[in-house]
Motif scaffolding. Structure first.
Motif, short mmCIF file in Angstrom:
data_model
loop_
_atom_site.label_atom_id
_atom_site.label_comp_id
_atom_site.label_asym_id
_atom_site.label_seq_id
_atom_site.Cartn_x
_atom_site.Cartn_y
_atom_site.Cartn_z
N LEU A 139 -7.38 34.18 -21.86
CA LEU A 139 -8.57 34.73 -22.75
C LEU A 139 -8.98 33.28 -23.03
CD1 LEU A 139 -7.25 37.52 -25.00
CD2 LEU A 139 -8.77 37.61 -22.90
N ILE A 140 -8.10 32.55 -23.55
CA ILE A 140 -8.86 30.96 -24.10
C ILE A 140 -9.21 30.14 -22.90
CG2 ILE A 140 -8.08 28.96 -25.19
CD1 ILE A 140 -6.27 30.45 -26.92
N GLU A 141 -8.70 30.36 -21.82
CA GLU A 141 -9.06 29.64 -20.62
C GLU A 141 -10.49 29.84 -20.20
OE1 GLU A 141 -6.20 30.18 -17.76
OE2 GLU A 141 -4.81 28.51 -18.24
N GLN A 142 -10.98 31.04 -20.49
CA GLN A 142 -12.46 31.58 -20.26
C GLN A 142 -13.36 30.82 -20.91
OE1 GLN A 142 -12.95 35.77 -19.53
NE2 GLN A 142 -10.92 35.94 -19.98
N VAL A 143 -12.99 30.23 -22.21
CA VAL A 143 -13.94 29.67 -23.14
C VAL A 143 -14.31 28.15 -22.41
CG1 VAL A 143 -14.30 28.75 -25.44
CG2 VAL A 143 -12.95 30.93 -25.13
N GLN A 144 -15.62 28.21 -22.40
CA GLN A 144 -16.12 26.51 -21.88
C GLN A 144 -16.68 25.96 -22.76
OE1 GLN A 144 -15.69 26.09 -18.24
NE2 GLN A 144 -14.56 28.16 -18.49
N ALA A 145 -16.73 26.48 -23.95
CA ALA A 145 -17.39 25.62 -25.22
C ALA A 145 -16.19 24.60 -25.71
CB ALA A 145 -17.67 26.48 -26.45
N PRO A 146 -16.23 23.34 -25.72
CA PRO A 146 -15.09 22.31 -25.75
C PRO A 146 -14.66 22.33 -27.00
CG PRO A 146 -17.17 21.33 -24.57
CD PRO A 146 -17.55 22.66 -25.02
N ALA A 147 -15.49 22.38 -28.23
CA ALA A 147 -14.85 22.23 -29.63
C ALA A 147 -14.18 23.69 -29.88
CB ALA A 147 -15.98 22.01 -30.33
N LEU A 148 -14.67 24.72 -29.50
CA LEU A 148 -13.96 26.14 -29.73
C LEU A 148 -13.11 26.39 -29.07
CD1 LEU A 148 -14.28 28.86 -31.34
CD2 LEU A 148 -15.57 29.86 -29.14
N ALA A 149 -13.05 25.80 -27.94
CA ALA A 149 -11.63 26.09 -27.23
C ALA A 149 -10.70 25.36 -27.60
CB ALA A 149 -11.83 25.54 -25.72
N MET A 150 -10.58 23.99 -28.15
CA MET A 150 -9.96 23.17 -28.81
C MET A 150 -9.18 23.85 -30.13
SD MET A 150 -10.05 19.25 -30.09
CE MET A 150 -10.59 18.60 -28.39
N LEU A 151 -9.92 24.17 -30.78
CA LEU A 151 -9.96 25.23 -32.08
C LEU A 151 -8.91 26.25 -31.78
CD1 LEU A 151 -13.26 24.53 -34.31
CD2 LEU A 151 -10.92 23.32 -34.54
N LEU A 152 -9.34 27.07 -30.79
CA LEU A 152 -8.63 28.36 -30.57
C LEU A 152 -7.20 27.83 -30.16
CD1 LEU A 152 -11.26 30.51 -28.77
CD2 LEU A 152 -10.47 30.61 -30.91
N ARG A 153 -6.95 26.82 -29.24
CA ARG A 153 -5.72 26.33 -28.80
C ARG A 153 -4.79 25.89 -29.91
NH1 ARG A 153 -8.80 23.86 -24.83
NH2 ARG A 153 -8.64 25.09 -22.75
N LYS A 154 -5.53 25.12 -30.94
CA LYS A 154 -4.69 24.52 -32.08
C LYS A 154 -4.27 25.94 -32.89
CE LYS A 154 -5.38 21.91 -36.34
NZ LYS A 154 -6.44 21.15 -37.15
N ARG A 155 -5.05 26.87 -33.02
CA ARG A 155 -4.56 28.11 -33.77
C ARG A 155 -3.72 29.07 -33.16
NH1 ARG A 155 -2.82 30.39 -38.25
NH2 ARG A 155 -3.35 32.56 -38.38
N LEU A 156 -3.84 29.11 -31.71
CA LEU A 156 -2.58 29.50 -31.12
C LEU A 156 -1.20 28.83 -31.15
CD1 LEU A 156 -1.74 31.85 -29.03
CD2 LEU A 156 -2.46 30.21 -27.07
N ALA A 157 -1.33 27.57 -31.20
CA ALA A 157 -0.10 26.50 -31.43
C ALA A 157 0.58 26.97 -32.93
CB ALA A 157 -0.38 25.17 -31.30
#
Length: 582
Positions: free
Chosen positions: A392-410
């Motif tokens: 799901l997160i790999e589909q997000v092309q918006a750089p800042a949002l993708a980074m924040l989603l990865r941080k929350r997942l971590a």
């Protein structure tokens, strides 16, 4: 309908740079003009306007079109209104009667379908006025005559062949079937698709009806019946109520996506005019991208039951590829048993918009659902959460949002950001896999344009290149080649066409037009000083040579199996001689 000849004359008299410049501060950038795109937020200008080609394209969000299309997008108005504005600015009067003008080759079926759908809409609206039962139903639902007229609501009586009263050729017309108005049974009998239903016309951006949604007045299935997919109507690309809501969406800075047509109309009745509805399918990335050009905030509103939650999750999945930094997507779940129609009638606009303010942001909804499904107190549960979240997160092309989603997942799975990055960069494997599976969404591969696309690009840059070109039917090897043939035929019939904008408008809302819109961005990159004539001649010669070789191969194969007639032998000799000369 407005005559195509008038559209061509109008586009000759206006300058897109002047039109766009009234609303957007343009700066000269070589042969073109540029600005920050008015349809999405950006810091670096990617919005380009070409004075020679008379169309624009944003290389950031993909918005594109002519001066007519710009006014439609920017002001949220329909095609007729945009044409009228531009005509007034240059002192022209818009003609409306096109009974004496024959539609162009390749476009007559679209015009015929539009005309048939418009006639059907007029009929349904007249029938509503004559049906006390249908009027009583709408009144019980709290709708006024004014709002019914605004949305063009009508009624299809409870008879098998209502439209026979409108169309003298009802029994034999192929247009009625192609437009989705009738059904041809296997027994040979033809009957109306819509019977005893409240009729909601579905409009395109021009304000033309392209399909219908019909709702039963009482109990019955299906509750909503939509037009089938047609050359004019693709459910995954259109949204009910968008034509009426565009201005309100821009003013409110947000758009509300609901599930039912009656929800849209009821919300508008109570002052919430920025709502649209999907057309019986899950929200598509195309629809999300389209809405984000109008507003930075999208709120999806669903029922609070299991079906509503499932629909919301599908909307989330389909929205991820279209997300941009700065955009906000939220999800509102009404109390169980309520829908937007019933809620706003019972509690009013203020209470409903208070609910909107409590909508869950996409990120919260995403992780709420994932943590509900998986036990994050165990290592196995956290591993499953990671596996579900990754695609799901790999589909997000918006750089800042993708980074924040990865941080929350971590944080949720108890990993350091560097550990999560290492995991996400490793091949994804599942139980039983011998090799890494293909990605769910394959990366877009940039390919060299085909020769047919090269020709289209050059014709959009300079239509005069196509004058006098003879395009044989078998020259078109594929669909792109067929579009080149349509464009060349149009130019042969309209030698006065001067700009790519005129071509784009000539093929608006057609299958050929959709390909031309894709190629228009490539045409903008062409330098006007480049030797376009030579490139066009070279590409055309290669296409014609390939077609000649196909003809030769076909004749030689026929000679080996059946033999050739004297005429076919002469044709083979001519083709071989032409190949040697080339």
């Amino acid at each position: 309908m407005i005559p195509q000849s008038f559209i061509e004359e109008l586009l000759k008299r206006i300058d897109i740079v002047e039109v766009v410049g009234r609303y957007v501060p343009l700066k000269k950038a070589g042969a073109n003009y540029s600005a920050c795109c008015p349809f999405h937020k950006e810091k670096t200008p990617s919005f380009t306007v070409s004075p020679s080609k008379q169309f624009y394209h944003c290389f950031g969000c993909g918005a594109h079109g002519t001066a007519i299309g710009f006014l439609m997008e920017y002001q949220g108005i329909g095609f007729p209104e945009a044409v009228a504005q531009l005509a007034q600015s240059v002192g022209l009067t818009v003609p409306r009667d096109v009974r004496g003008e024959r539609p162009e080759a390749g476009r007559d079926r679209f015009a015929a379908m539009r005309a048939a759908l418009a006639q059907a809409l007029h009929y349904y609206r007249q029938q509503l006025k004559a049906s006390s039962r249908a009027i009583d139903y709408l009144k019980r639902r709290g709708l006024s005559g004014e709002i019914a007229a605004r949305f063009g609501i009508g009624y299809a009586p409870d008879h098998w062949q209502n439209l026979a009263a409108v169309f003298p050729d009802y029994a034999a017309s192929p247009v009625l079937a192609e437009a989705g108005l009738v059904i041809d049974h296997e027994t040979g009998r033809r009957y109306d698709r819509f019977r005893d239903r409240i009729m909601f016309p579905i409009l395109d951006v021009r304000g033309d009806v392209i399909g219908f949604g019909g709702r039963v007045l009482g109990q019955g299935e299906p509750k909503y019946l939509n037009s089938p997919e047609t050359p004019l109507f693709q459910k995954g690309q259109e949204l009910y109520g968008l034509a009426q809501a565009r201005r309100a969406i821009r003013e409110a800075g947000r758009v509300l996506v609901v599930e039912g047509y009656m929800d849209v109309v009821a919300l508008a009745q109570h002052g919430v005019e920025y709502a649209v509805a999907t057309l019986g399918t899950a929200t598509t990335p195309h629809q999300v991208q389209r809405l984000l050009r109008l507003a930075e905030r999208i709120v999806f509103c669903f029922d609070g039951d299991a079906a509503g939650r499932l629909a919301a999750w599908r909307a989330l999945e389909n929205s991820l590829p279209a997300l941009t930094d700065g955009a906000t997507l939220s999800f509102l779940f009404l109390p169980e048993g309520e829908d937007p129609d019933s809620f706003i009638r019972a509690h009013g606009r203020q209470a409903f918009e208070a609910q909107l303010a409590q909508a869950l942001p996409l990120s919260q909804f995403l992780f709420r659902e994932l943590t509900t499904r998986n036990d994050i107190q165990s290592e196995e549960g956290r591993a499953r959460l990671l596996q579900e979240a990754r695609p799901l997160i790999e589909q997000v092309q918006a750089p800042a949002l993708a980074m924040l989603l990865r941080k929350r997942l971590a944080e949720l799975v108890g990993l350091a950001p560097a550990e999560l990055t290492a995991l996400l960069s490793a091949p994804l494997k599942r139980a039983g896999d011998l090799a890494s599976p293909a990605p769910r969404f394959a990366p877009r591969v940039r390919r060299a344009p085909s020769r047919n696309r090269q020709l289209l690009r050059l014709l959009l840059a300079r239509p005069a290149l196509g004058r006098g070109v003879v395009w044989q039917a078998d020259t078109a090897e594929d669909g792109e080649g067929a579009v080149v043939g349509e464009v060349l035929a149009y130019l042969a019939a309209h030698p006065h066409v001067e700009t790519g904008a005129q071509l784009l408008e000539a093929f608006r809302d057609t299958e050929a037009g959709r390909l031309m819109e894709e190629v228009a961005a490539e045409a903008l990159l062409l330098d006007d000083g480049f030797d376009l004539e030579r490139e066009f001649a070279d590409a055309l010669a290669r296409i014609e040579e390939a077609a000649r070789r196909r003809r030769i191969e076909g004749l030689l194969a026929l000679e080996r199996t059946q033999g050739l007639t004297p005429e076919q032998k002469q044709l083979l000799l001519r083709e071989l001689a032409a190949t040697r000369r080339a």
